[in-house]
Scaffold this motif. Structure first.
Motif, short mmCIF file in Angstrom:
data_model
loop_
_atom_site.label_atom_id
_atom_site.label_comp_id
_atom_site.label_asym_id
_atom_site.label_seq_id
_atom_site.Cartn_x
_atom_site.Cartn_y
_atom_site.Cartn_z
N ASP A 12 48.39 -25.82 -35.31
CA ASP A 12 48.15 -24.67 -34.45
C ASP A 12 47.27 -25.00 -33.25
OD1 ASP A 12 49.57 -22.71 -36.05
OD2 ASP A 12 47.96 -22.94 -37.51
N SER A 13 47.74 -24.64 -32.07
CA SER A 13 47.04 -24.85 -30.81
C SER A 13 46.92 -26.32 -30.43
CB SER A 13 45.63 -24.22 -30.81
OG SER A 13 45.72 -22.83 -31.00
N THR A 14 47.50 -27.21 -31.26
CA THR A 14 47.57 -28.63 -30.93
C THR A 14 49.00 -29.00 -30.62
OG1 THR A 14 45.64 -29.19 -32.29
CG2 THR A 14 47.14 -30.97 -31.76
N LEU A 15 49.85 -28.97 -31.63
CA LEU A 15 51.28 -29.24 -31.40
C LEU A 15 52.03 -28.00 -30.95
CD1 LEU A 15 52.15 -31.56 -34.43
CD2 LEU A 15 51.80 -32.23 -32.05
N CYS A 16 51.58 -26.83 -31.38
CA CYS A 16 52.32 -25.62 -31.02
C CYS A 16 51.37 -24.49 -30.65
CB CYS A 16 53.23 -25.19 -32.16
SG CYS A 16 52.39 -24.49 -33.59
N VAL A 17 51.93 -23.54 -29.94
CA VAL A 17 51.20 -22.32 -29.56
C VAL A 17 52.07 -21.12 -29.89
CG1 VAL A 17 49.81 -23.38 -27.75
CG2 VAL A 17 52.10 -22.49 -27.20
N SER A 18 51.44 -20.00 -30.12
CA SER A 18 52.18 -18.78 -30.41
C SER A 18 52.77 -18.21 -29.14
CB SER A 18 51.25 -17.75 -31.05
OG SER A 18 51.92 -16.50 -31.21
N VAL A 175 44.41 -36.08 -34.25
CA VAL A 175 44.55 -35.35 -33.00
C VAL A 175 44.46 -33.86 -33.27
CG1 VAL A 175 46.01 -34.97 -30.97
CG2 VAL A 175 46.12 -37.16 -32.20
N GLY A 176 43.54 -33.18 -32.58
CA GLY A 176 43.41 -31.74 -32.78
C GLY A 176 42.72 -31.05 -31.63
N ASP A 177 42.71 -29.71 -31.68
CA ASP A 177 42.12 -28.93 -30.59
C ASP A 177 40.73 -28.38 -30.92
OD1 ASP A 177 42.58 -25.55 -31.04
OD2 ASP A 177 43.41 -26.97 -32.46
N SER A 178 40.30 -28.50 -32.19
CA SER A 178 39.05 -27.89 -32.62
C SER A 178 37.95 -28.93 -32.81
CB SER A 178 39.26 -27.12 -33.93
OG SER A 178 38.02 -26.69 -34.46
N ALA A 184 34.99 -32.86 -36.07
CA ALA A 184 33.92 -33.03 -37.06
C ALA A 184 34.47 -33.59 -38.36
CB ALA A 184 33.23 -31.69 -37.31
N GLY A 185 35.60 -33.07 -38.80
CA GLY A 185 36.18 -33.55 -40.06
C GLY A 185 36.62 -34.99 -40.00
N ALA A 186 37.28 -35.36 -38.91
CA ALA A 186 37.73 -36.75 -38.76
C ALA A 186 36.55 -37.70 -38.63
CB ALA A 186 38.65 -36.86 -37.55
N ASN A 187 35.59 -37.32 -37.79
CA ASN A 187 34.44 -38.18 -37.58
C ASN A 187 33.66 -38.44 -38.87
OD1 ASN A 187 35.10 -38.17 -34.90
ND2 ASN A 187 33.34 -36.98 -34.20
N ALA A 188 33.54 -37.42 -39.70
CA ALA A 188 32.78 -37.54 -40.93
C ALA A 188 33.40 -38.56 -41.89
CB ALA A 188 32.68 -36.19 -41.63
N LEU A 189 34.70 -38.75 -41.77
CA LEU A 189 35.39 -39.69 -42.65
C LEU A 189 35.59 -41.05 -42.00
CD1 LEU A 189 36.49 -39.51 -45.55
CD2 LEU A 189 38.76 -39.08 -44.58
N GLY A 190 35.13 -41.19 -40.75
CA GLY A 190 35.29 -42.46 -40.06
C GLY A 190 36.64 -42.63 -39.40
N ILE A 191 37.32 -41.52 -39.14
CA ILE A 191 38.61 -41.56 -38.45
C ILE A 191 38.36 -41.28 -36.97
CG2 ILE A 191 40.90 -40.51 -38.26
CD1 ILE A 191 40.58 -39.54 -41.15
N ASP A 192 38.88 -42.11 -36.10
CA ASP A 192 38.77 -41.84 -34.67
C ASP A 192 39.46 -40.51 -34.35
OD1 ASP A 192 37.36 -44.13 -34.19
OD2 ASP A 192 39.00 -45.22 -33.22
N SER A 193 38.85 -39.74 -33.46
CA SER A 193 39.36 -38.41 -33.16
C SER A 193 39.80 -38.29 -31.70
CB SER A 193 38.29 -37.36 -33.47
OG SER A 193 37.08 -37.65 -32.78
N VAL A 194 40.87 -37.53 -31.52
CA VAL A 194 41.36 -37.21 -30.18
C VAL A 194 41.29 -35.70 -30.03
CG1 VAL A 194 43.28 -37.30 -28.57
CG2 VAL A 194 42.91 -39.19 -30.16
N TRP A 195 40.54 -35.24 -29.04
CA TRP A 195 40.37 -33.81 -28.81
C TRP A 195 41.20 -33.38 -27.61
CZ3 TRP A 195 36.24 -31.22 -25.51
CH2 TRP A 195 36.25 -29.82 -25.70
N ILE A 196 42.03 -32.36 -27.84
CA ILE A 196 42.84 -31.76 -26.76
C ILE A 196 42.32 -30.34 -26.57
CG2 ILE A 196 45.17 -31.41 -25.89
CD1 ILE A 196 44.82 -34.21 -26.84
N PRO A 197 41.38 -30.11 -25.67
CA PRO A 197 40.82 -28.76 -25.51
C PRO A 197 41.91 -27.74 -25.22
CG PRO A 197 39.57 -30.37 -24.25
CD PRO A 197 40.81 -31.07 -24.70
#
Length: 223
Positions: A12-18, A175-178, A184-197
């Motif tokens: 939601d809000s990353t790959l698709c929008v309403s 990859v996510g929008d939040s 936060a969730g990816a970083n906490a597990l040591g996964i590189d994160s991509v933010w798409i505002p």
């Protein structure tokens, strides 16, 4: 980017929008429940940060309305009735790709591809089918608290996806929008994160993404 074995995507809000007007849907829900409207869509989104984990979509919406009512100083929140009305108003099949999403998925297909979403299987499968991408992913992780999968930013959904794929956190990208849930969730597990505002979403957060892109159209170049 080298040595990447998996790309995980939010939905939601990353790959698709309403395709529905969110404010109109919310107003319709208040009308159906015969309750004077006391919050906006932004108020509902802001309320998500402070609510406990819900086991069903109805409970999630109920908690959101109750939290928004408290913030607005409204005592009679009618949260359960509003949650039911809101569920009636939302058409989960009325979704479209966020710009660049199809190209991002195609580029990620060179690796293992997973979906890690904060929606439940019933609602999210409708969206995946509407978009025609249900078979794109090598693993699908939906929120399922009763079976040990709470929502992001908890580590459990990310851990489940990586276990399904047989990939270590250092070799994955999410990859996510939040900022609160995805980054936060990816970083906490040591996964590189991509933010798409995403427009109209709060961006104040202590969580720093590994990469920030203005559009998913830029994602193939990152790989």
């Amino acid at each position: 980017m080298t040595d990447l074995d998996a790309v995980l995507f939010d939905l939601d809000s990353t790959l698709c929008v309403s395709e529905q007007d969110e404010e109109a849907v919310l107003a319709d829900a208040f009308d159906r429940a015969s309750v004077e409207q006391y919050c906006t869509v932004t108020d509902i989104i802001d309320a998500v940060d402070g609510i406990p984990t819900a086991e069903t979509s109805h409970e999630f919406y109920e908690l959101c309305f109750a939290a928004a009512a408290r913030e607005a100083g409204v005592e009679d929140h009618h949260a359960s009735a509003l949650a039911a009305a809101y569920e009636e108003c939302v058409d989960h099949s009325a979704v479209s790709f966020r710009p660049g999403a199809e190209d991002a998925l195609a580029a990620a297909n060179e690796t293992n591809v997973g979906l890690v979403t904060n929606g439940d299987e019933a609602t999210q499968t409708v969206k995946l089918d509407a978009l025609g991408i249900a078979d794109t992913f090598d693993t699908l992780v939906f929120v399922d608290p009763r079976n040990g999968v709470p929502p992001k930013p908890d580590a459990a959904p990310f851990e489940k996806a990586l276990t399904d794929l047989g990939v270590a956190p250092d070799d994955a990208l999410h990859v996510g929008d939040s900022l609160r849930a995805d980054v936060a969730g990816a970083n906490a597990l040591g996964i590189d994160s991509v933010w798409i505002p995403h427009e109209n979403r709060r961006t104040e957060s202590p969580h720093e993404p590994t990469h920030t892109l203005t559009s998913l159209a830029e994602f193939p170049e990152l790989l």
